[in-house]
Design a protein around this motif. Structure first.
Motif, mmCIF file in Angstrom:
data_model
loop_
_atom_site.group_PDB
_atom_site.id
_atom_site.type_symbol
_atom_site.label_atom_id
_atom_site.label_comp_id
_atom_site.label_asym_id
_atom_site.label_seq_id
_atom_site.Cartn_x
_atom_site.Cartn_y
_atom_site.Cartn_z
ATOM 1 N N LEU A 199 2.797 10.916 2.314
ATOM 2 C CA LEU A 199 3.529 12.426 3.827
ATOM 3 C C LEU A 199 2.356 12.689 4.970
ATOM 4 O O LEU A 199 3.540 12.452 5.889
ATOM 5 C CB LEU A 199 4.301 12.672 3.272
ATOM 6 N N LEU A 200 1.532 12.854 4.246
ATOM 7 C CA LEU A 200 0.344 12.965 5.325
ATOM 8 C C LEU A 200 -0.121 11.514 6.348
ATOM 9 O O LEU A 200 -0.666 11.629 7.042
ATOM 10 C CB LEU A 200 -1.029 13.705 4.701
ATOM 11 N N GLY A 201 0.744 10.773 5.723
ATOM 12 C CA GLY A 201 0.401 8.899 6.171
ATOM 13 C C GLY A 201 -1.491 8.656 6.008
ATOM 14 O O GLY A 201 -1.694 7.570 6.722
ATOM 15 N N ARG A 202 -1.602 8.781 5.053
ATOM 16 C CA ARG A 202 -3.255 8.857 4.229
ATOM 17 C C ARG A 202 -2.487 7.565 2.988
ATOM 18 O O ARG A 202 -1.545 7.603 2.829
ATOM 19 C CB ARG A 202 -3.620 9.969 4.056
ATOM 20 N N ASP A 203 -3.473 6.828 2.378
ATOM 21 C CA ASP A 203 -3.652 5.071 1.826
ATOM 22 C C ASP A 203 -3.596 6.529 0.618
ATOM 23 O O ASP A 203 -5.281 6.763 0.990
ATOM 24 C CB ASP A 203 -4.572 4.542 2.680
ATOM 25 N N LEU A 204 -2.626 5.658 -0.213
ATOM 26 C CA LEU A 204 -3.201 5.984 -1.756
ATOM 27 C C LEU A 204 -3.402 4.864 -2.699
ATOM 28 O O LEU A 204 -3.914 5.374 -3.526
ATOM 29 C CB LEU A 204 -2.057 7.413 -2.351
ATOM 30 N N THR A 205 -3.462 4.085 -1.991
ATOM 31 C CA THR A 205 -3.795 2.787 -2.909
ATOM 32 C C THR A 205 -4.739 2.357 -1.798
ATOM 33 O O THR A 205 -4.417 2.234 -0.676
ATOM 34 C CB THR A 205 -2.419 2.211 -3.884
ATOM 35 N N GLY A 206 -5.400 0.566 -2.202
ATOM 36 C CA GLY A 206 -5.350 -0.567 -1.480
ATOM 37 C C GLY A 206 -3.939 -1.244 -1.904
ATOM 38 O O GLY A 206 -3.265 -0.823 -2.243
ATOM 39 N N VAL B 262 1.119 -1.345 -0.495
ATOM 40 C CA VAL B 262 0.014 -0.081 -0.074
ATOM 41 C C VAL B 262 1.302 0.911 0.088
ATOM 42 O O VAL B 262 2.181 1.584 0.717
ATOM 43 C CB VAL B 262 -1.086 -0.077 0.938
ATOM 44 N N ALA B 263 0.835 2.554 -0.790
ATOM 45 C CA ALA B 263 0.706 3.237 -1.112
ATOM 46 C C ALA B 263 0.723 4.352 0.491
ATOM 47 O O ALA B 263 -0.219 4.344 0.398
ATOM 48 C CB ALA B 263 0.928 4.239 -2.571
ATOM 49 N N ASP C 199 0.692 -4.016 -6.530
ATOM 50 C CA ASP C 199 1.975 -4.887 -6.373
ATOM 51 C C ASP C 199 3.121 -3.856 -6.345
ATOM 52 O O ASP C 199 2.656 -2.615 -6.522
ATOM 53 C CB ASP C 199 2.023 -5.747 -6.982
ATOM 54 N N TRP C 200 4.229 -3.897 -6.087
ATOM 55 C CA TRP C 200 5.250 -3.034 -5.452
ATOM 56 C C TRP C 200 5.402 -1.524 -6.382
ATOM 57 O O TRP C 200 5.475 -0.698 -6.092
ATOM 58 C CB TRP C 200 7.060 -3.533 -5.373
ATOM 59 N N HIS C 201 5.913 -2.516 -7.736
ATOM 60 C CA HIS C 201 5.204 -1.543 -8.324
ATOM 61 C C HIS C 201 4.542 -0.334 -8.946
ATOM 62 O O HIS C 201 4.053 0.694 -8.844
ATOM 63 C CB HIS C 201 5.673 -2.316 -10.420
ATOM 64 N N ALA C 202 2.822 -0.897 -8.840
ATOM 65 C CA ALA C 202 2.115 0.284 -8.617
ATOM 66 C C ALA C 202 2.037 0.943 -6.862
ATOM 67 O O ALA C 202 1.481 2.260 -7.622
ATOM 68 C CB ALA C 202 0.670 -0.441 -8.689
ATOM 69 N N ALA C 203 2.305 0.416 -6.169
ATOM 70 C CA ALA C 203 2.583 1.435 -5.019
ATOM 71 C C ALA C 203 3.629 2.415 -4.763
ATOM 72 O O ALA C 203 3.412 3.871 -4.832
ATOM 73 C CB ALA C 203 3.012 0.937 -3.764
ATOM 74 N N GLU C 204 4.652 1.876 -6.198
ATOM 75 C CA GLU C 204 6.041 3.336 -6.510
ATOM 76 C C GLU C 204 5.477 4.729 -7.191
ATOM 77 O O GLU C 204 5.485 5.400 -7.196
ATOM 78 C CB GLU C 204 6.836 2.213 -7.053
ATOM 79 N N GLU C 205 4.398 3.366 -8.017
ATOM 80 C CA GLU C 205 4.234 4.469 -9.242
ATOM 81 C C GLU C 205 3.274 5.618 -9.145
ATOM 82 O O GLU C 205 3.003 6.947 -9.417
ATOM 83 C CB GLU C 205 3.018 3.570 -10.473
ATOM 84 N N ALA C 206 1.762 5.317 -7.336
ATOM 85 C CA ALA C 206 0.553 6.098 -7.044
ATOM 86 C C ALA C 206 1.578 7.153 -6.350
ATOM 87 O O ALA C 206 1.239 7.807 -6.093
ATOM 88 C CB ALA C 206 0.145 4.835 -6.401
ATOM 89 N N LEU C 207 2.917 6.725 -5.239
ATOM 90 C CA LEU C 207 3.955 7.873 -4.623
ATOM 91 C C LEU C 207 4.307 9.175 -5.684
ATOM 92 O O LEU C 207 4.396 9.503 -5.273
ATOM 93 C CB LEU C 207 4.991 7.166 -3.904
ATOM 94 N N GLU C 208 4.867 8.236 -6.864
ATOM 95 C CA GLU C 208 5.337 8.929 -8.118
ATOM 96 C C GLU C 208 4.181 10.080 -9.138
ATOM 97 O O GLU C 208 4.835 11.145 -8.557
ATOM 98 C CB GLU C 208 6.608 8.568 -8.809
ATOM 99 N N ASP C 209 3.070 9.160 -8.768
ATOM 100 C CA ASP C 209 2.090 10.495 -9.785
ATOM 101 C C ASP C 209 1.846 10.930 -8.638
ATOM 102 O O ASP C 209 1.126 12.578 -9.369
ATOM 103 C CB ASP C 209 1.464 9.162 -9.702
ATOM 104 N N ALA C 210 1.516 10.607 -7.352
ATOM 105 C CA ALA C 210 0.830 11.987 -6.371
ATOM 106 C C ALA C 210 1.985 13.233 -6.351
ATOM 107 O O ALA C 210 1.576 14.180 -6.818
ATOM 108 C CB ALA C 210 0.392 11.272 -5.177
#
Length: 135
Positions: free
Chosen positions: A40-47, A36-37, A50-61
């Protein structure tokens, strides 16, 4: 998610940094067979993803959201136009928007981390700082 001091961040949370300048973007935490991504506010960005999707979610945000106008809903009612001042796993500090003026008095609020839901991105209809209210 409960408030937790920085020293109590779960040991299995993995900090994710931007590849080019190593700026912290958030964390990736395990959840079952997925990841789960977490912003920095401590909020989940994804459910769980996979690891790559979590990285992408953080970088997209990205970090652009930190410069955005936010709304802080007061517990007693009403909402304030605010800007983020400090975001750490120990606390979140916001202040009323000064619109870039150096001589405008501001009010600061220290919030727990993860940031409570009453701190949210600005929406249409939120106070914009340009409307004077009749008394």
């Amino acid at each position: 998610m409960a408030t937790m001091p920085a020293s109590e961040l779960p040991a299995d949370w993995i900090e994710h940094r931007r590849p080019d300048d190593r700026e912290p973007m958030g964390w990736i935490r395990p959840d079952g067979d997925g990841w789960v991504a977490v912003s920095l506010l401590g909020r989940d960005l994804t459910g769980p993803v996979d690891w790559h999707a979590a990285e992408e979610a953080l970088e997209d945000a990205g970090l652009r959201w930190m410069a955005d106008v936010w709304t802080l809903e007061r517990p007693e009612g009403g909402a304030l136009r605010v800007r983020l001042v400090e975001v750490t796993p120990a606390r979140v500090v916001v202040q009323t928007d000064d619109f870039g003026a150096i001589d405008v008095p501001v009010e600061r609020f220290e919030l727990p981390w993860p940031a409570p839901d009453r701190l949210r991105p600005r929406r249409d209809g939120d106070p914009d700082g340009t409307v004077l209210l009749a008394r």
